[in-house]
Design a protein around this motif. Structure first.
Motif, short mmCIF file in Angstrom:
data_model
loop_
_atom_site.label_atom_id
_atom_site.label_comp_id
_atom_site.label_asym_id
_atom_site.label_seq_id
_atom_site.Cartn_x
_atom_site.Cartn_y
_atom_site.Cartn_z
N GLU A 213 0.82 -1.22 0.00
CA GLU A 213 0.00 0.00 0.00
C GLU A 213 0.85 1.27 0.00
OE1 GLU A 213 -3.96 1.94 2.06
OE2 GLU A 213 -3.27 -0.02 2.75
N VAL A 214 2.06 1.17 0.56
CA VAL A 214 2.93 2.34 0.69
C VAL A 214 3.30 2.95 -0.68
CG1 VAL A 214 5.04 0.93 0.79
CG2 VAL A 214 5.05 3.20 1.78
N MET A 215 3.23 2.14 -1.75
CA MET A 215 3.61 2.67 -3.07
C MET A 215 2.44 3.33 -3.81
SD MET A 215 3.98 -0.81 -5.43
CE MET A 215 4.94 0.02 -6.70
N LEU A 216 1.23 3.17 -3.27
CA LEU A 216 0.04 3.64 -3.99
C LEU A 216 -0.21 5.13 -3.79
CD1 LEU A 216 -2.35 0.69 -3.15
CD2 LEU A 216 -1.27 1.14 -5.34
N PRO A 217 -0.83 5.78 -4.77
CA PRO A 217 -1.15 7.20 -4.61
C PRO A 217 -2.27 7.42 -3.60
CG PRO A 217 -1.98 6.39 -6.73
CD PRO A 217 -1.23 5.25 -6.10
N GLU A 218 -2.30 8.61 -3.03
CA GLU A 218 -3.42 9.01 -2.16
C GLU A 218 -4.62 9.28 -3.06
OE1 GLU A 218 -4.68 12.79 0.64
OE2 GLU A 218 -2.59 12.62 0.01
N VAL A 219 -5.81 8.83 -2.63
CA VAL A 219 -7.01 8.98 -3.47
C VAL A 219 -7.83 10.19 -3.00
CG1 VAL A 219 -9.07 7.83 -4.35
CG2 VAL A 219 -7.06 6.47 -3.75
N ARG A 220 -8.13 11.08 -3.94
CA ARG A 220 -8.85 12.32 -3.62
C ARG A 220 -10.10 12.47 -4.51
NH1 ARG A 220 -5.71 16.78 -2.13
NH2 ARG A 220 -4.01 16.24 -0.75
#
Length: 516
Positions: free
Chosen positions: A225-232
């Protein structure tokens, strides 16, 4: 290209990062185009069925088209109130968090290299489990198996590093980032790894009911999960970040909106209410219907997807029919020298009364909705010695209309909403013959808007709403103007007969590529 006299002092820009190229468009308050620049990038085919892009080339092109469009219109970057981003969806990029350099070429949505992995998931009976969480079919089209491949196989420089850790370990240590092209562009603009809800919903790693990255799916595909983008939200009043005042624009411009290309077109076509539908004709075609705050489950091979979300508001869902090859079928006619230029197709098709029984199924990369057969392949049936290129060209245009009808029927069956009108956009809708044919085959009215670059317009609207350039959705609805409407002229029985025979042709194309 001479642009309309520029009346306003401020604008909103949209980066439209597509499958074949990148465009930057500048819009004024009326949704009128003030500037536009476009550059193609290379399509890389390392093996049959594999499709890649160079993310660095895409970023360089992005900077070039932004600068070119602003110069062309005589606009300063400081006159941009906001920038929105829209993009080819599902295409997957993994890059080094420290250097910002990709570890491998982007794997494009059309790429079929993970078909075996998809079949493994099907054999393990995980299709329904994944569909329940993501709204998606299990297919190589989506990002999950692509990022899994990049972490396991996509490490050409591993042996040259002093400490040859593999991509998997580097990802777990937070040294790698993953994103779709929107996240790649936003990262390069702002330094932040951020995606929006629509793009996240296409990765096959995101739970569209809980609206978060799904732990069980991340585990299934081995994605930390650490590599995934933040979802906005797609239109974000908190902004994703700003461009760097010392960067290529010499200005701090808020980056405040992002939507996957098809959702951006839905937004640009002002399909803000449940039941509103649009079809975009590009490389492939994508038919979306807004279903409001309900994630409608499909029983007819459609995808349930996130339509858009505005800051502080509930998510709007959509049903989607993804057709892999439509415009690309016309490009194929050019590749094999049946035409010199796509603009010839209408004239050639009109020069014969019918296809003379010829059907063309453009399943070059498998079939998407509603068939979902990754092993289907392009097929031409019904040829005789009397078949001429005009018949094949006409059959190719007809294939676009038939595939759209397949999806329209599935859409009506799933949603229970009868479509009275369909809004269309994309390159191919400039072809009046094709749009009339589409109206005849589906037997519905088709409305073509004046601004046909609705994908870029949707991204501009999302960003402009976030910064208050536009206040309400009603302002945007007033901007939407019809260029031309098309009504069915064909006898409905004839349309049904032609479509029935099309279904026979599709049968012939299925499950062809077994030996690959």
């Amino acid at each position: 290209m001479p642009w309309a006299q520029i009346m306003s002092d401020t604008y909103v820009g949209a980066i439209d990062q597509g499958t074949t190229g990148t465009r930057f468009m500048v819009f004024d308050h009326d949704g009128t185009v003030a500037a536009s620049a476009y550059e193609k990038h290379e399509q890389i085919y390392p093996e049959p069925g594999w499709v890649e892009h160079d993310p660095m080339e895409i970023w360089e092109n992005t900077k070039d088209v932004v600068i070119e469009a602003l110069a062309q219109a005589g606009i300063e970057a400081s006159q941009l109130e906001a920038i929105g981003v829209t993009n080819q969806r599902e295409t997957t990029i993994v890059w080094d968090a420290e250097t910002g350099k990709p570890v491998h070429n982007a794997i494009v949505w059309q790429d079929r290299r993970t078909t075996d992995r998809v079949e493994e998931l099907q054999e393990e009976d995980k299709v329904e489990w994944i569909r329940e969480k993501t709204g998606l079919e299990v297919d190589a089209y989506f990002s999950a198996t692509k990022v899994e491949w990049l972490l396991e196989e996509g490490d050409p420089v591993k042996m040259q590093r002093s400490r040859p850790q593999d991509n998997k370990e580097r990802a777990e240590a937070g040294e790698l980032m993953m994103g779709t092209p929107d996240a790649w562009i936003i990262y390069n603009l702002t330094g932040n790894n951020i995606t929006d809800v629509t793009n996240a919903s296409r990765t096959m790693l995101y739970n569209i009911r809980d609206m978060e990255w799904d732990e069980e799916l991340l585990e299934e595909f081995g994605v930390p999960e650490v590599m995934l983008p933040e979802v906005r939200p797609s239109s974000d009043e908190d902004y994703y970040g700003h461009t760097d005042a010392d960067g290529f624009l010499d200005a701090e411009v808020p980056v405040a909106g992002a939507l996957g290309d098809q959702q951006a077109a839905l937004f640009g076509q002002t399909c803000f209410d449940a039941g509103d539908a649009k079809n975009t004709y590009g490389t492939g075609s994508f038919f979306l219907m807004n279903t409001g705050e309900e994630a409608v489950k499909s029983d007819h091979g459609l995808l349930t997807t996130v339509g858009f979300q505005r800051s502080g508001e509930p998510v709007q869902y959509a049903l989607e029919g993804s057709i892999f090859i439509t415009g690309a079928a016309i490009e194929w006619l050019e590749d094999v020298e049946l035409i010199d230029d796509p603009t010839e197709t209408a004239e050639l098709a009109r020069s014969v009364d019918s296809t003379d029984g010829v059907y063309m199924v453009p399943a070059f990369t498998g079939l998407g909705a509603p068939h979902w057969d990754g092993r289907a392949r392009g097929t031409i049936v019904g040829m005789t010695r009397g078949t001429r290129r005009e018949h094949i060209v006409r059959a190719t245009l007809e294939s676009i209309a038939y595939q759209t009808r397949d999806v329209a029927e599935a859409m009506e069956a799933d949603s229970g909403v009868e479509m009275t009108s369909l809004k269309v956009d994309g390159g191919a809708v400039k072809n009046n013959f094709l749009v009339q044919l589409q109206s005849d085959i589906i037997q519905t009215e088709i409305a073509r808007p004046q601004v046909d670059e609705t994908t870029a317009l949707g991204a501009a609207y999302a960003a402009g709403l976030a910064v208050g350039y536009w206040e309400t959705l009603d302002e945007l609805r007033q901007n939407w103007q019809v260029d031309r409407s098309f009504e069915p002229e064909m006898d409905p029985n004839k349309a049904d007969k032609l479509h029935d025979r099309w279904e026979d042709a599709v049968e012939r194309s299925l499950d062809w590529a077994r030996e690959e």
